[in-house]
Motif scaffolding. Structure first.
Motif, mmCIF file in Angstrom:
data_model
loop_
_atom_site.group_PDB
_atom_site.id
_atom_site.type_symbol
_atom_site.label_atom_id
_atom_site.label_comp_id
_atom_site.label_asym_id
_atom_site.label_seq_id
_atom_site.Cartn_x
_atom_site.Cartn_y
_atom_site.Cartn_z
ATOM 1 N N VAL A 111 -0.031 -1.396 24.698
ATOM 2 C CA VAL A 111 -0.885 -0.231 25.684
ATOM 3 C C VAL A 111 -1.981 0.116 24.857
ATOM 4 C CG1 VAL A 111 -0.589 2.095 26.500
ATOM 5 C CG2 VAL A 111 1.391 0.261 26.525
ATOM 6 N N ASP A 112 -1.887 0.524 23.402
ATOM 7 C CA ASP A 112 -2.787 0.688 22.706
ATOM 8 C C ASP A 112 -4.036 -0.216 22.624
ATOM 9 O OD1 ASP A 112 -2.539 3.059 21.126
ATOM 10 O OD2 ASP A 112 -2.537 2.154 19.398
ATOM 11 N N PHE A 113 -3.623 -1.728 22.507
ATOM 12 C CA PHE A 113 -4.553 -2.577 22.313
ATOM 13 C C PHE A 113 -5.374 -2.509 23.600
ATOM 14 C CE2 PHE A 113 -5.970 -7.212 23.053
ATOM 15 C CZ PHE A 113 -6.437 -7.403 21.931
ATOM 16 N N PHE A 114 -5.026 -2.633 24.855
ATOM 17 C CA PHE A 114 -5.782 -2.688 25.976
ATOM 18 C C PHE A 114 -6.306 -1.347 26.204
ATOM 19 C CE2 PHE A 114 -2.848 -6.238 26.957
ATOM 20 C CZ PHE A 114 -3.669 -7.285 26.755
ATOM 21 N N GLY A 115 -5.840 -0.238 25.605
ATOM 22 C CA GLY A 115 -6.403 1.103 26.031
ATOM 23 C C GLY A 115 -7.854 1.123 25.041
ATOM 24 N N THR A 116 -7.860 0.506 24.008
ATOM 25 C CA THR A 116 -9.300 0.667 23.355
ATOM 26 C C THR A 116 -10.007 -0.617 23.288
ATOM 27 O OG1 THR A 116 -8.079 -0.299 21.355
ATOM 28 C CG2 THR A 116 -8.016 2.066 21.521
ATOM 29 N N PHE A 117 -9.513 -1.885 23.515
ATOM 30 C CA PHE A 117 -10.281 -3.037 23.416
ATOM 31 C C PHE A 117 -10.807 -3.769 24.765
ATOM 32 C CE2 PHE A 117 -10.186 -7.464 21.840
ATOM 33 C CZ PHE A 117 -11.622 -7.487 21.339
ATOM 34 N N MET A 118 -10.250 -3.288 25.997
ATOM 35 C CA MET A 118 -10.564 -3.648 27.351
ATOM 36 C C MET A 118 -12.136 -3.911 27.570
ATOM 37 S SD MET A 118 -8.372 -5.142 29.379
ATOM 38 C CE MET A 118 -8.671 -5.777 30.848
ATOM 39 N N PRO A 119 -12.829 -2.788 27.399
ATOM 40 C CA PRO A 119 -14.200 -3.016 27.508
ATOM 41 C C PRO A 119 -14.586 -4.070 26.762
ATOM 42 C CG PRO A 119 -13.792 -0.797 27.128
ATOM 43 C CD PRO A 119 -12.509 -1.434 26.746
ATOM 44 N N ASP A 120 -14.525 -4.440 25.635
ATOM 45 C CA ASP A 120 -15.085 -5.536 24.800
ATOM 46 C C ASP A 120 -14.443 -6.766 25.384
ATOM 47 O OD1 ASP A 120 -16.049 -4.136 21.940
ATOM 48 O OD2 ASP A 120 -14.123 -2.789 22.665
ATOM 49 N N PHE B 10 7.886 1.162 18.610
ATOM 50 C CA PHE B 10 6.569 1.054 18.209
ATOM 51 C C PHE B 10 5.779 -0.021 18.613
ATOM 52 C CE2 PHE B 10 3.130 0.491 15.445
ATOM 53 C CZ PHE B 10 2.692 1.587 15.245
ATOM 54 N N LEU B 11 6.348 -1.235 18.387
ATOM 55 C CA LEU B 11 5.793 -2.452 18.774
ATOM 56 C C LEU B 11 5.279 -2.687 20.315
ATOM 57 C CD1 LEU B 11 7.968 -5.184 16.610
ATOM 58 C CD2 LEU B 11 5.398 -4.477 16.093
ATOM 59 N N LYS C 18 0.953 -1.481 -0.007
ATOM 60 C CA LYS C 18 -0.123 0.057 0.025
ATOM 61 C C LYS C 18 0.935 1.174 0.165
ATOM 62 C CE LYS C 18 -3.684 0.261 2.035
ATOM 63 N NZ LYS C 18 -5.025 0.389 2.573
ATOM 64 N N GLY C 19 2.232 0.955 -0.205
ATOM 65 C CA GLY C 19 3.168 2.260 -0.013
ATOM 66 C C GLY C 19 3.246 2.867 1.214
ATOM 67 N N GLN C 20 2.858 2.080 2.266
ATOM 68 C CA GLN C 20 2.934 2.888 3.458
ATOM 69 C C GLN C 20 4.061 2.289 4.540
ATOM 70 O OE1 GLN C 20 -1.015 2.323 5.458
ATOM 71 N NE2 GLN C 20 -2.075 3.152 3.751
ATOM 72 N N PRO C 21 4.461 2.978 5.521
ATOM 73 C CA PRO C 21 5.560 2.458 6.414
ATOM 74 C C PRO C 21 5.249 0.999 7.017
ATOM 75 C CG PRO C 21 4.661 4.337 7.288
ATOM 76 C CD PRO C 21 3.927 4.292 5.822
ATOM 77 N N ARG C 22 6.205 0.445 7.407
ATOM 78 C CA ARG C 22 6.070 -0.939 8.307
ATOM 79 C C ARG C 22 5.072 -0.820 9.375
ATOM 80 N NH1 ARG C 22 8.800 -5.399 7.419
ATOM 81 N NH2 ARG C 22 8.951 -5.962 9.547
ATOM 82 N N ILE C 23 5.220 0.385 10.074
ATOM 83 C CA ILE C 23 4.524 0.539 11.486
ATOM 84 C C ILE C 23 2.932 0.512 10.980
ATOM 85 C CG2 ILE C 23 6.360 1.299 12.952
ATOM 86 C CD1 ILE C 23 5.281 4.199 12.553
ATOM 87 N N ALA C 24 2.696 0.903 9.872
ATOM 88 C CA ALA C 24 1.263 1.343 9.515
ATOM 89 C C ALA C 24 0.710 -0.200 9.424
ATOM 90 C CB ALA C 24 1.022 1.812 8.222
ATOM 91 N N GLY C 25 1.324 -1.244 8.982
ATOM 92 C CA GLY C 25 1.092 -2.479 8.828
ATOM 93 C C GLY C 25 0.937 -3.236 10.196
ATOM 94 N N HIS C 26 1.569 -2.766 11.197
ATOM 95 C CA HIS C 26 1.563 -3.250 12.645
ATOM 96 C C HIS C 26 0.447 -2.824 13.174
ATOM 97 C CE1 HIS C 26 5.559 -5.125 12.210
ATOM 98 N NE2 HIS C 26 6.218 -4.021 12.473
ATOM 99 N N LYS C 27 0.132 -1.474 12.925
ATOM 100 C CA LYS C 27 -1.263 -0.820 13.769
ATOM 101 C C LYS C 27 -2.357 -1.602 13.116
ATOM 102 C CE LYS C 27 -3.362 2.997 15.348
ATOM 103 N NZ LYS C 27 -3.090 3.408 16.686
ATOM 104 N N GLU C 28 -2.349 -1.617 11.521
ATOM 105 C CA GLU C 28 -3.446 -2.367 11.002
ATOM 106 C C GLU C 28 -3.710 -3.636 11.657
ATOM 107 O OE1 GLU C 28 -5.661 -0.653 9.378
ATOM 108 O OE2 GLU C 28 -6.980 -2.321 8.699
ATOM 109 N N GLY C 29 -2.510 -4.433 11.828
ATOM 110 C CA GLY C 29 -2.377 -5.839 12.197
ATOM 111 C C GLY C 29 -3.056 -6.043 13.599
#
Ligand code: V07
Length: 247
Positions: free
Chosen positions: A88-97, A82-83, A33-44
């Motif tokens: 931190v990101d994952f639990f910050g947004t997904f903990m309620p679910d 970044f990894l 997609k012509g994006q940096p590797r970290i964009a892939g990690h985030k989408e992953g």
């Protein structure tokens, strides 16, 4: 929602109790997609939420995800930091679910040398979900299969030297008792391993535990791996399981 997903799968189909996934292809997805590797990690990472929820709805008992290997520390510093922020990101947004889904978070790996914030967030998620009775979402995080086996051997050697065990009594089950996956109890060994992105190797993942697992290599890059792909791979598992059972 749970019923919607479940209906896509014939009730006759046997769902693996423990599915392990090597989430590969994030960097290649970004490149495409012509994006940096970290964009892939985030989408992953976002896709972890989708697939974990679907697995839970399909009746999977344990889902192990290979998130970070002991070898990944050799990646560029910027990528490693970044990894390390992704949990931190994952639990910050997904903990309620996770709570709503009754999912129990576990970690398989060497957590003591992680950055402070990462370690704290991960251990807090484990603690906060420890009484949940639904699917186990097991992150293989700072994990390496050989390191795990070496660690088990070392523990047993120490016990043998200090006299608390007789080395002649060491057998498969005593050895397995020293592996990091011992906390999963009778779910320790995956029934099905899925690796995405078309690579066909196990890359130091759960070397002991995969001894008898079915392996499905899916061509899809992890950020694009969908609930439909998961269902297809479970159907492939079921077809093999049936052949095996009918002999
Ligand atoms: C990571 C996203 C998935 C694709 C693979 C590479 C990038 C979720 C986590 C995670 C780990 C531990 C935890 C909660 C979430 C994660 C890393 C990378 C290092 F307790 N995704 N994800 N960790 N990626």
């Amino acid at each position: 929602m749970a019923e919607d997903i479940k209906r896509q799968l014939d009730p006759e189909i046997s769902v693996p109790k423990h599915i392990a996934i090597i989430m590969d292809g994030n960097g290649r997805w970004a490149k495409k997609k012509g994006q940096p590797r970290i964009a892939g990690h985030k989408e992953g990472m976002n896709n972890v939420k989708t697939i974990a929820t679907a697995a839970s709805h399909l009746g999977v008992k344990a889902l192990s995800l290979y998130a970070f290997s002991t070898e990944n520390w050799s990646r560029p510093n910027k990528e490693v930091s970044f990894l390390m922020r992704l949990p931190v990101d994952f639990f910050g947004t997904f903990m309620p679910d996770l709570i709503k889904e009754n999912i129990k978070v576990m970690v398989t790996g060497f957590t003591d040398h992680l950055p402070d914030r990462t370690r704290k967030v991960v251990l807090k998620a484990v603690e906060d979900t420890k009484d949940n009775t639904g699917m186990i979402l097991n992150f293989a995080f700072n994990y390496g299969g050989r390191a795990e086996i070496v660690n088990a051997a070392k523990n047993l050697a120490i016990e043998a030297v200090n006299g608390s065990i007789d080395p002649n009594t060491i057998d498969d089950s005593m050895f397995a008792g020293q592996l990091l996956t011992n906390q999963l109890g009778d779910l320790a060994d995956p029934d099905l391993l899925i690796r995405t992105s078309g690579e066909e190797r196990i890359s130091n993942f759960m070397l002991w535990q995969l001894a008898y697992s079915e392996m499905v290599f899916d061509k899809t890059y992890w950020p694009e791996y969908s609930v439909e792909n998961l269902i297809d791979d479970i159907k492939e598992f079921d077809r093999r399981d049936r052949r095996f059972g009918s002999v």
